[in-house]
Write a protein that holds these residues in place. Structure first.
Motif, PDB file in Angstrom:
ATOM      1  N   LEU A   8       0.854  -1.185   0.000  1.00  0.00           N
ATOM      2  CA  LEU A   8       0.000   0.000   0.000  1.00  0.00           C
ATOM      3  C   LEU A   8       0.888   1.232   0.000  1.00  0.00           C
ATOM      4  CD1 LEU A   8      -2.608  -0.905   2.768  1.00  0.00           C
ATOM      5  CD2 LEU A   8      -3.020  -0.795   0.328  1.00  0.00           C
ATOM      6  N   ILE A   9       0.423   2.292  -0.611  1.00  0.00           N
ATOM      7  CA  ILE A   9       1.193   3.543  -0.625  1.00  0.00           C
ATOM      8  C   ILE A   9       0.780   4.359   0.597  1.00  0.00           C
ATOM      9  CG2 ILE A   9       1.817   5.602  -1.937  1.00  0.00           C
ATOM     10  CD1 ILE A   9       0.958   4.075  -4.458  1.00  0.00           C
ATOM     11  N   LEU A  10       1.301   3.972   1.716  1.00  0.00           N
ATOM     12  CA  LEU A  10       1.077   4.672   2.982  1.00  0.00           C
ATOM     13  C   LEU A  10       2.430   4.800   3.671  1.00  0.00           C
ATOM     14  CD1 LEU A  10      -2.107   2.770   4.238  1.00  0.00           C
ATOM     15  CD2 LEU A  10      -2.018   5.075   3.276  1.00  0.00           C
ATOM     16  N   GLN A  11       3.133   5.865   3.398  1.00  0.00           N
ATOM     17  CA  GLN A  11       4.501   6.007   3.892  1.00  0.00           C
ATOM     18  C   GLN A  11       4.589   6.101   5.398  1.00  0.00           C
ATOM     19  OE1 GLN A  11       6.119   9.308   1.718  1.00  0.00           O
ATOM     20  NE2 GLN A  11       6.452   8.082  -0.112  1.00  0.00           N
ATOM     21  N   SER A  12       3.511   6.506   6.052  1.00  0.00           N
ATOM     22  CA  SER A  12       3.563   6.661   7.508  1.00  0.00           C
ATOM     23  C   SER A  12       3.314   5.346   8.246  1.00  0.00           C
ATOM     24  CB  SER A  12       2.526   7.692   7.947  1.00  0.00           C
ATOM     25  OG  SER A  12       1.224   7.250   7.605  1.00  0.00           O
ATOM     26  N   MET A  13       3.028   4.259   7.516  1.00  0.00           N
ATOM     27  CA  MET A  13       2.715   2.983   8.142  1.00  0.00           C
ATOM     28  C   MET A  13       3.819   1.967   7.840  1.00  0.00           C
ATOM     29  SD  MET A  13      -0.732   0.647   7.633  1.00  0.00           S
ATOM     30  CE  MET A  13      -1.830   1.948   8.132  1.00  0.00           C
ATOM     31  N   VAL A  14       4.237   1.203   8.852  1.00  0.00           N
ATOM     32  CA  VAL A  14       5.265   0.191   8.651  1.00  0.00           C
ATOM     33  C   VAL A  14       4.698  -0.970   7.847  1.00  0.00           C
ATOM     34  CG1 VAL A  14       6.603   0.811  10.700  1.00  0.00           C
ATOM     35  CG2 VAL A  14       4.822  -0.921  10.859  1.00  0.00           C
ATOM     36  N   LEU A  15       5.583  -1.701   7.169  1.00  0.00           N
ATOM     37  CA  LEU A  15       5.181  -2.763   6.257  1.00  0.00           C
ATOM     38  C   LEU A  15       4.301  -3.810   6.926  1.00  0.00           C
ATOM     39  CD1 LEU A  15       5.362  -4.052   3.451  1.00  0.00           C
ATOM     40  CD2 LEU A  15       7.435  -5.212   4.216  1.00  0.00           C
ATOM     41  N   GLU A  16       4.641  -4.252   8.113  1.00  0.00           N
ATOM     42  CA  GLU A  16       3.873  -5.293   8.789  1.00  0.00           C
ATOM     43  C   GLU A  16       2.412  -4.884   8.984  1.00  0.00           C
ATOM     44  OE1 GLU A  16       6.655  -5.402  11.965  1.00  0.00           O
ATOM     45  OE2 GLU A  16       7.329  -7.422  11.444  1.00  0.00           O
ATOM     46  N   LYS A  17       2.167  -3.616   9.317  1.00  0.00           N
ATOM     47  CA  LYS A  17       0.794  -3.138   9.496  1.00  0.00           C
ATOM     48  C   LYS A  17       0.073  -3.039   8.158  1.00  0.00           C
ATOM     49  CE  LYS A  17       1.418  -0.720  13.828  1.00  0.00           C
ATOM     50  NZ  LYS A  17       1.303   0.547  14.556  1.00  0.00           N
ATOM     51  N   LYS A  18       0.803  -2.653   7.096  1.00  0.00           N
ATOM     52  CA  LYS A  18       0.183  -2.585   5.775  1.00  0.00           C
ATOM     53  C   LYS A  18      -0.235  -3.972   5.296  1.00  0.00           C
ATOM     54  CE  LYS A  18       3.521   0.045   3.920  1.00  0.00           C
ATOM     55  NZ  LYS A  18       4.215   0.836   2.881  1.00  0.00           N
ATOM     56  N   ILE A  19       0.582  -4.980   5.554  1.00  0.00           N
ATOM     57  CA  ILE A  19       0.244  -6.345   5.166  1.00  0.00           C
ATOM     58  C   ILE A  19      -1.006  -6.804   5.914  1.00  0.00           C
ATOM     59  CG2 ILE A  19       1.002  -8.752   5.271  1.00  0.00           C
ATOM     60  CD1 ILE A  19       3.882  -7.676   4.800  1.00  0.00           C
ATOM     61  N   THR A  20      -1.088  -6.513   7.197  1.00  0.00           N
ATOM     62  CA  THR A  20      -2.266  -6.863   7.994  1.00  0.00           C
ATOM     63  C   THR A  20      -3.513  -6.192   7.433  1.00  0.00           C
ATOM     64  OG1 THR A  20      -0.917  -7.135   9.978  1.00  0.00           O
ATOM     65  CG2 THR A  20      -3.278  -6.797  10.313  1.00  0.00           C
ATOM     66  N   LEU A  21      -3.408  -4.932   7.072  1.00  0.00           N
ATOM     67  CA  LEU A  21      -4.533  -4.190   6.507  1.00  0.00           C
ATOM     68  C   LEU A  21      -4.962  -4.785   5.164  1.00  0.00           C
ATOM     69  CD1 LEU A  21      -6.456  -1.795   6.754  1.00  0.00           C
ATOM     70  CD2 LEU A  21      -4.692  -0.377   5.688  1.00  0.00           C
ATOM     71  N   LEU A  22      -4.003  -5.131   4.317  1.00  0.00           N
ATOM     72  CA  LEU A  22      -4.330  -5.739   3.025  1.00  0.00           C
ATOM     73  C   LEU A  22      -5.065  -7.060   3.199  1.00  0.00           C
ATOM     74  CD1 LEU A  22      -1.083  -5.064   0.965  1.00  0.00           C
ATOM     75  CD2 LEU A  22      -3.386  -4.301   0.375  1.00  0.00           C
ATOM     76  N   LYS A  23      -4.636  -7.865   4.150  1.00  0.00           N
ATOM     77  CA  LYS A  23      -5.278  -9.161   4.379  1.00  0.00           C
ATOM     78  C   LYS A  23      -6.723  -9.002   4.853  1.00  0.00           C
ATOM     79  CE  LYS A  23      -1.100 -11.817   5.241  1.00  0.00           C
ATOM     80  NZ  LYS A  23      -0.306 -12.557   6.217  1.00  0.00           N
ATOM     81  N   LYS A  24      -7.023  -7.910   5.538  1.00  0.00           N
ATOM     82  CA  LYS A  24      -8.382  -7.662   6.015  1.00  0.00           C
ATOM     83  C   LYS A  24      -9.314  -7.171   4.908  1.00  0.00           C
ATOM     84  CE  LYS A  24      -7.170  -6.507  10.778  1.00  0.00           C
ATOM     85  NZ  LYS A  24      -7.184  -5.439  11.790  1.00  0.00           N
ATOM     86  N   CYS A  25      -8.773  -6.785   3.769  1.00  0.00           N
ATOM     87  CA  CYS A  25      -9.581  -6.206   2.679  1.00  0.00           C
ATOM     88  C   CYS A  25     -10.380  -7.240   1.891  1.00  0.00           C
ATOM     89  CB  CYS A  25      -8.689  -5.431   1.718  1.00  0.00           C
ATOM     90  SG  CYS A  25      -8.041  -3.909   2.405  1.00  0.00           S
ATOM     91  N   ASN A  26     -10.166  -8.508   2.126  1.00  0.00           N
ATOM     92  CA  ASN A  26     -10.886  -9.585   1.451  1.00  0.00           C
ATOM     93  C   ASN A  26     -10.797  -9.450  -0.078  1.00  0.00           C
ATOM     94  OD1 ASN A  26     -12.303 -11.919   1.222  1.00  0.00           O
ATOM     95  ND2 ASN A  26     -14.276 -11.057   1.786  1.00  0.00           N
ATOM     96  N   ILE A  27      -9.575  -9.324  -0.566  1.00  0.00           N
ATOM     97  CA  ILE A  27      -9.322  -9.155  -1.991  1.00  0.00           C
ATOM     98  C   ILE A  27      -9.728 -10.399  -2.783  1.00  0.00           C
ATOM     99  CG2 ILE A  27      -7.440  -8.866  -3.675  1.00  0.00           C
ATOM    100  CD1 ILE A  27      -6.126  -6.995  -1.619  1.00  0.00           C
ATOM    101  N   LYS A  28      -9.816 -11.540  -2.155  1.00  0.00           N
ATOM    102  CA  LYS A  28     -10.167 -12.788  -2.840  1.00  0.00           C
ATOM    103  C   LYS A  28     -11.526 -12.709  -3.530  1.00  0.00           C
ATOM    104  CE  LYS A  28      -7.432 -15.708   0.175  1.00  0.00           C
ATOM    105  NZ  LYS A  28      -7.414 -16.799   1.134  1.00  0.00           N
ATOM    106  N   ARG A  29     -12.390 -11.812  -3.105  1.00  0.00           N
ATOM    107  CA  ARG A  29     -13.712 -11.670  -3.717  1.00  0.00           C
ATOM    108  C   ARG A  29     -13.629 -11.086  -5.123  1.00  0.00           C
ATOM    109  NH1 ARG A  29     -17.305  -8.306   0.071  1.00  0.00           N
ATOM    110  NH2 ARG A  29     -18.710  -8.657  -1.653  1.00  0.00           N
ATOM    111  N   ASN A  30     -12.513 -10.458  -5.468  1.00  0.00           N
ATOM    112  CA  ASN A  30     -12.345  -9.847  -6.776  1.00  0.00           C
ATOM    113  C   ASN A  30     -11.450 -10.743  -7.626  1.00  0.00           C
ATOM    114  OD1 ASN A  30     -11.338  -8.234  -8.964  1.00  0.00           O
ATOM    115  ND2 ASN A  30     -12.043  -6.433  -7.851  1.00  0.00           N
TER     116      ASN A  30
END
Length: 76
Positions: A8-30
């Motif tokens: 994710l393009i969120l420079q203020s957030m560390v990578l581990e938190k961005k990965i957690t956020l991405l996993k919560k987005c339920n991208i598998k539905r798309n």
């Protein structure tokens, strides 16, 4: 056509938190979006093993990046 998402393009957030956020987005539905698998490795000697495993699994290689931020003491 598929779009592979690895960050994710969120420079203020560390990578581990961005990965957690991405996993919560339920991208598998798309059916056009694919979240790539993440493996965070802090031990350099294990990187070659991860690369060998990826190549054996049919991948071209791995993407490596330096983790910056305050996670796990990385703040340089």
């Amino acid at each position: 056509m598929k779009c592979y998402i690895f960050d994710l393009i969120l420079q203020s957030m560390v990578l581990e938190k961005k990965i957690t956020l991405l996993k919560k987005c339920n991208i598998k539905r798309n059916k056009h979006l694919v979240l790539v698998n993440h493996h965070i490795e802090y031990i350099k000697k294990n990187i070659n093993h991860i690369l060998d495993k990826a190549i054996a699994g049919g991948y071209e290689g791995i993407i490596m990046r330096k983790c910056l931020g305050t996670a796990r003491g990385y703040n340089k």
